[in-house]
Design a protein around this motif. Structure first.
Motif, short mmCIF file in Angstrom:
data_model
loop_
_atom_site.label_atom_id
_atom_site.label_comp_id
_atom_site.label_asym_id
_atom_site.label_seq_id
_atom_site.Cartn_x
_atom_site.Cartn_y
_atom_site.Cartn_z
N TYR A 10 0.82 -1.21 0.00
CA TYR A 10 0.00 0.00 0.00
C TYR A 10 0.86 1.26 0.00
O TYR A 10 2.00 1.26 0.45
N ILE A 11 0.27 2.32 -0.54
CA ILE A 11 0.83 3.66 -0.45
C ILE A 11 0.15 4.31 0.75
O ILE A 11 -1.08 4.49 0.75
N GLY A 12 0.93 4.68 1.75
CA GLY A 12 0.33 5.13 3.00
C GLY A 12 -0.05 6.59 3.06
O GLY A 12 -0.56 7.06 4.08
N THR A 13 0.12 7.32 1.96
CA THR A 13 0.00 8.78 1.98
C THR A 13 -1.32 9.28 2.55
O THR A 13 -1.34 10.19 3.38
N ARG A 14 -2.41 8.71 2.14
CA ARG A 14 -3.72 9.26 2.56
C ARG A 14 -4.31 8.56 3.77
O ARG A 14 -5.42 8.89 4.20
N PHE A 15 -3.57 7.61 4.32
CA PHE A 15 -4.10 6.85 5.45
C PHE A 15 -3.52 7.33 6.78
O PHE A 15 -2.36 7.74 6.85
N TYR A 16 -4.32 7.20 7.83
CA TYR A 16 -3.89 7.57 9.18
C TYR A 16 -3.28 6.34 9.87
O TYR A 16 -3.66 5.97 10.97
N GLY A 17 -2.34 5.73 9.18
CA GLY A 17 -1.68 4.55 9.69
C GLY A 17 -2.40 3.28 9.26
O GLY A 17 -3.39 3.30 8.53
N PHE A 18 -1.87 2.15 9.72
CA PHE A 18 -2.48 0.86 9.37
C PHE A 18 -3.68 0.56 10.25
O PHE A 18 -4.74 0.20 9.77
N GLN A 19 -3.52 0.73 11.56
CA GLN A 19 -4.54 0.28 12.52
C GLN A 19 -5.82 1.10 12.42
O GLN A 19 -5.80 2.32 12.22
N VAL A 76 -7.69 -13.56 -4.73
CA VAL A 76 -7.02 -12.27 -4.53
C VAL A 76 -7.67 -11.16 -5.33
O VAL A 76 -7.90 -10.05 -4.81
N ASN A 77 -7.97 -11.41 -6.60
CA ASN A 77 -8.50 -10.33 -7.44
C ASN A 77 -9.92 -9.93 -7.05
O ASN A 77 -10.33 -8.79 -7.31
N GLN A 78 -10.65 -10.83 -6.42
CA GLN A 78 -11.97 -10.46 -5.91
C GLN A 78 -11.83 -9.40 -4.81
O GLN A 78 -12.59 -8.43 -4.77
N ILE A 79 -10.84 -9.59 -3.95
CA ILE A 79 -10.58 -8.61 -2.89
C ILE A 79 -10.05 -7.31 -3.48
O ILE A 79 -10.48 -6.21 -3.11
N ASN A 80 -9.12 -7.42 -4.42
CA ASN A 80 -8.51 -6.23 -5.03
C ASN A 80 -9.52 -5.38 -5.80
O ASN A 80 -9.37 -4.16 -5.90
N ASP A 81 -10.54 -6.04 -6.37
CA ASP A 81 -11.56 -5.28 -7.10
C ASP A 81 -12.35 -4.37 -6.17
O ASP A 81 -12.93 -3.37 -6.61
N ILE A 82 -12.38 -4.71 -4.89
CA ILE A 82 -13.12 -3.91 -3.90
C ILE A 82 -12.21 -2.86 -3.26
O ILE A 82 -12.67 -1.75 -2.96
N LEU A 83 -10.95 -3.20 -3.06
CA LEU A 83 -10.02 -2.27 -2.40
C LEU A 83 -9.76 -1.02 -3.24
O LEU A 83 -9.82 -1.08 -4.47
N PRO A 84 -9.41 0.10 -2.59
CA PRO A 84 -8.96 1.27 -3.35
C PRO A 84 -7.63 0.96 -4.04
O PRO A 84 -6.91 0.05 -3.63
N ARG A 85 -7.31 1.71 -5.06
CA ARG A 85 -6.14 1.38 -5.90
C ARG A 85 -4.82 1.53 -5.17
O ARG A 85 -3.81 0.98 -5.61
N ASP A 86 -4.79 2.25 -4.04
CA ASP A 86 -3.53 2.41 -3.31
C ASP A 86 -3.30 1.32 -2.26
O ASP A 86 -2.36 1.40 -1.47
N ILE A 87 -4.16 0.29 -2.24
CA ILE A 87 -3.95 -0.92 -1.44
C ILE A 87 -4.10 -2.11 -2.37
O ILE A 87 -5.05 -2.18 -3.15
N LYS A 88 -3.16 -3.05 -2.29
CA LYS A 88 -3.23 -4.20 -3.18
C LYS A 88 -2.80 -5.47 -2.43
O LYS A 88 -1.76 -5.49 -1.76
N VAL A 89 -3.61 -6.53 -2.54
CA VAL A 89 -3.20 -7.85 -2.07
C VAL A 89 -2.32 -8.46 -3.16
O VAL A 89 -2.77 -8.64 -4.29
#
Length: 269
Positions: A10-19, A76-89
């Motif tokens: 993931y690109i952490g730029t827009r996130f307030y951390g992992f947790q 994996v791609n089923q999950i990735n289709d739902i995730l935002p593009r800056d997070i990837k399994v």
């Protein structure tokens, strides 16, 4: 019921951390929502969802790992289709029930240091002093119950107009890597002597160290005492790589525009 491990980038730029945090975008929050939407889990507590690394706000990853229990097949791609593009399994694996994702043998971090005319020899001397087992009280944001940590290696190399600092250890305190880099950089600038590291690692009193910015830190990967047979997803890796290339080109173009504006401001009459 199976226990599944996912390797996450993931690109952490827009996130307030992992947790997860209430009403704030986090990597963990997005992951759990995606797993729920995909029908793989319902309640994360019931699924015993856990993560290896709880990276700080702005920190990136190429190899964080999460685990959870599910009775369903994981695609994996089923999950990735739902995730935002800056997070990837990037990969998945079945692991044995007793596998403890929170306790890898080694964590690999990389910091990109932008600075000019640093003394690489002095920096390497300072870096070597962190290796081994030390009291890192001064290198955490908070008072720790157990500040003793073992660092396997700290390696530095120069690349074009920046430095790459690789830090490998079993576990790290909050902001520890970024504070280590700050001290190494100050030694490279000649602002402090390398011997200052010895003093900071044997604290008679708590000394505040300003951490370096989080956006230059990457969790590269994790190593466990057992072999995890991750099945990498070529499409997911290619997709994440394309996203990184697109962003790199976008930032490069924006940087050139600003450079031209700066130069024109100076020269245009």
């Amino acid at each position: 019921m199976r226990k599944i491990a996912l390797k996450i980038a993931y690109i952490g730029t827009r996130f307030y951390g992992f947790q997860r945090q209430p009403d704030l975008p986090t990597v963990e929050g997005e992951l759990i929502s995606a797993l729920q939407e995909a029908g793989l889990i319902e309640d994360p507590k019931d699924a015993r969802f856990q993560a290896a690394g709880r990276t700080d706000k702005g920190v990136h990853s190429l190899g964080n790992v999460v685990t959870f229990f599910t009775p369903y097949d994981v695609h994996v791609n089923q999950i990735n289709d739902i995730l935002p593009r800056d997070i990837k399994v990037l990969a998945s694996a079945s692991v044995y029930y007793g596998f403890k994702v929170r306790y890898p043998l080694k964590r690999y971090y990389r910091y990109i240091l932008f600075d000019d005319d640093l003394d690489l020899e002095f920096m390497n001397l300072a870096a070597s002093k962190f290796e081994g087992t030390h009291d890192f009280t001064n290198f955490s944001k908070r008072i720790e119950r157990n500040p003793i940590r073992k660092i396997e290696s700290v390696k530095i190399r120069e690349d074009d107009d920046y430095y790459i600092i690789d830090v490998v250890g079993e576990s790290f305190l909050w902001q520890m890597v970024r504070k280590m880099v700050k001290v190494i950089a100050d030694v490279g600038k000649g602002e402090i002597e390398a011997e200052k590291v010895d003093e900071l690692l044997n604290p008679k009193e708590r000394i505040y160290i300003e951490p370096m910015p989080p956006e230059n830190l990457i969790l590269i990967g994790l190593e466990y005492g057992v072999k995890i047979k991750f099945k990498e997803d070529d499409y997911a890796i290619s997709s994440f790589k394309s996203m990184l290339e697109e962003e790199f080109l976008e930032y490069k173009r924006a940087s050139i525009v600003r450079k031209v504006m700066r130069d024109t401001l100076i020269t245009f009459k």
